[in-house]
Design a protein around this motif. Sequence first.
Motif, PDB file in Angstrom:
ATOM      1  N   LYS A   3      43.150  41.123  50.418  1.00 43.07           N
ATOM      2  CA  LYS A   3      42.048  40.211  50.702  1.00 43.07           C
ATOM      3  C   LYS A   3      42.516  39.030  51.525  1.00 43.07           C
ATOM      4  CE  LYS A   3      38.016  40.779  48.054  1.00 43.07           C
ATOM      5  NZ  LYS A   3      36.746  40.061  47.868  1.00 43.07           N
ATOM      6  N   SER A  17      37.271  30.992  53.933  1.00 45.04           N
ATOM      7  CA  SER A  17      38.286  32.023  54.164  1.00 45.04           C
ATOM      8  C   SER A  17      39.191  31.576  55.314  1.00 45.04           C
ATOM      9  CB  SER A  17      37.629  33.358  54.488  1.00 45.04           C
ATOM     10  OG  SER A  17      36.654  33.229  55.508  1.00 45.04           O
ATOM     11  N   GLN A  48      33.422  41.694  51.819  1.00 45.02           N
ATOM     12  CA  GLN A  48      34.245  42.477  50.891  1.00 45.02           C
ATOM     13  C   GLN A  48      35.734  42.286  51.180  1.00 45.02           C
ATOM     14  OE1 GLN A  48      32.710  46.411  51.500  1.00 45.02           O
ATOM     15  NE2 GLN A  48      30.911  46.092  50.196  1.00 45.02           N
ATOM     16  N   CYS A  49      36.064  42.061  52.435  1.00 49.29           N
ATOM     17  CA  CYS A  49      37.468  41.862  52.828  1.00 49.29           C
ATOM     18  C   CYS A  49      37.948  40.433  52.593  1.00 49.29           C
ATOM     19  CB  CYS A  49      37.659  42.214  54.306  1.00 49.29           C
ATOM     20  SG  CYS A  49      37.488  43.973  54.663  1.00 49.29           S
ATOM     21  N   GLY A  50      37.041  39.563  52.180  1.00 46.87           N
ATOM     22  CA  GLY A  50      37.421  38.178  51.924  1.00 46.87           C
ATOM     23  C   GLY A  50      37.083  37.219  53.041  1.00 46.87           C
ATOM     24  N   THR A  52      34.574  35.207  54.334  1.00 45.82           N
ATOM     25  CA  THR A  52      33.307  34.711  53.791  1.00 45.82           C
ATOM     26  C   THR A  52      32.734  33.547  54.602  1.00 45.82           C
ATOM     27  OG1 THR A  52      34.565  33.252  52.332  1.00 45.82           O
ATOM     28  CG2 THR A  52      33.936  35.416  51.462  1.00 45.82           C
ATOM     29  N   LYS A  80      28.353  34.339  47.838  1.00 43.15           N
ATOM     30  CA  LYS A  80      29.742  34.679  48.107  1.00 43.15           C
ATOM     31  C   LYS A  80      30.266  34.121  49.429  1.00 43.15           C
ATOM     32  CE  LYS A  80      29.367  39.053  45.557  1.00 43.15           C
ATOM     33  NZ  LYS A  80      29.481  40.540  45.651  1.00 43.15           N
TER      34      LYS A  80
END
Length: 650
Positions: A3, A17, A48-50, A52, A80
């Motif tokens: 992630k 992120s 989903q991969c981080g 955000t 999220k």
Amino acid sequence: MAKVGRMKLGSQGLEVSQQGLGCMGMSAYYGPPKPEPDMVALIHHAVQCGVTFLDTSDVYGPHTNEVLIGKALKGGVREKVELATKFGISISDDEKFENRGDPSYVRAACEGSLKRLDIDCIDLYYQHRIDTRVPIEITIGELKKLVEEGKIKYIGLSEASASTIRRAHAVHPISAVQLEWSLWSRDVEEEVIPTCRELGIGIVAYSPLGRGFLSSGTKILENLSEGDFRQNLPRFQPENLEKNKTIFERVNEMAAKKGCTPSQLALAWVHHQGNDVCPIPGTTKVDNFNQNIAALSRYHHLHITTMAKVGRMKLGSQGLEVSQQGLGCMGMSSGYGPPKPEPDMVALIHHAIQSGVTFLDTADVYGPHTNEILIAKALKGGLREKVELATKFSINIIGERKFDIRGDPEYVRASCEGSLKRLDIDCIDLYFQHRVDTRVPIELTIGELKKLVEEGKIKYIGLSEASPSTIRRAHAVHPITAVQIEWSLWSRDVEKEIIPTCREHGIGIVAYSPLGRGFFSSGSKLLDNLSQNDFRKALPRFQPENLETNKTIFERVNEMAAKKGCTPSQLALAWLHHQGNDVCPIPGTTKIENFNDNIGALSVKLTPQEMTELESFAAADVVKGDRYAEEMLATWKNSDTPPLSSWKAV
């Protein structure tokens, strides 16, 4: 796929992120809008991969990009992400742009974005372009009201001058400034970046791939659709393109050598500018997205040596030349928990040498013996000739946590022969007495070392944790090339006598534990990850009664590092490098990413005022606890030896 990590963007509390996603091209300017289901799927994949931190604007479409983002954030995804949008560019019916920052427009634009995004509050709201007709105080004043009303959380600016940033920040704290920053767009570095860092403002780099040029070079023009505005950019015109394409060719060539793509290399360069920088590359393809976030792993392999090889320095006055920073190898085999996997450590040593860090430090007591054996394996295949190898003798392990310090001639010779054999070499470059045997006159120990020099088994002699008197007496027998001492922001007891003594005699200074046993890398969090047999658990400074006070030292160092756009470990190492060109710190690590971070310290510049401020954080009366517990190894303060005249060999 690991992630994507997190970062603080600015000093107002916003966390995002480490890399964002620019969404403009999904809806506008880079050709026709892309299929909505594909773009929603891409956004979901990013989250989903981080990744955000999503970036949009009311002008993208116009409006359609915000509507797309609104749809993608349904079903609980909104909670999220960190959502940034912008206002300030008004498009007329005949597609002419007008920059607006008047209060009524600001409020109406915000309400419109909230409605299209179908949210109650915008996380980060930028003024996209500055309205030069309206005092910035008026615009920010209206944004401040929107913050107070709970309609936006944080305020940002885009493409703002240093003066405008300062004036805006005086009205309400600015969390982030968005600007174009890439390998071929660096005009912001002179004024805008320093202004942001001075004020604690985060930096968001848009077009970090040079409008896609640093991904595919001139080939990008072959695939541009009719409505792609990049066709009109000056850098893509024939009269400029011929010269510009060589930039990409050279980036591509370096990328091939590093085993990455040119876009990863270009993004890694941006990430390396500091931990206050968040690039937001845009894409419309999952494959390209995955390639872009892989740049975060390439970031750890792009460091000061990729941009400029680690320099060289004279260590002492006897002729020894080493890299400006060394590599302490102890933790690879002992002391800091169980031994690390041999293939990983060999790879790390090879990486260090390729990076220009050629001064390797080991000792016979590390393991014991296993660290020297590891070094030997790493130096096979012609690498021995590329390094300066230092090892040590004198600490004889006689039981669990029990040591016998020896400096008698017989032991000195046997130790040297043992190290030569384990290292599989004919001559040791720099041989340190690890601790001083206070039962044996230093003249006898150095006398035996002198014989080993004459026999060609060692080149240079060093001492470790020796008192000024011991250093002087040793130097009178044979020139001492270097003294190894613990020297860091919170271990400065050597500055009063040891450092001046070394300089008086032209002796180089090797600073071990320059990061305070890792404390200046992660503060008190370090203790959360120590294994059962890590000896740092027993150090006085890490005990509960001292740690509560000591952790504030790290917090203050970390705060200054954030302002300077570097890591706390880089700041702590930079402080040492600024002590003089006779000082070589040897931080240890077992991870390539930490190694790269450490040598990045060589590019950190400190003013005299910053040096003084740093030193105040860890003044002697602030640091709680000694370097070692009483039952541990002696230090320079207990290293005087009896006079030679008193010696009676038994």
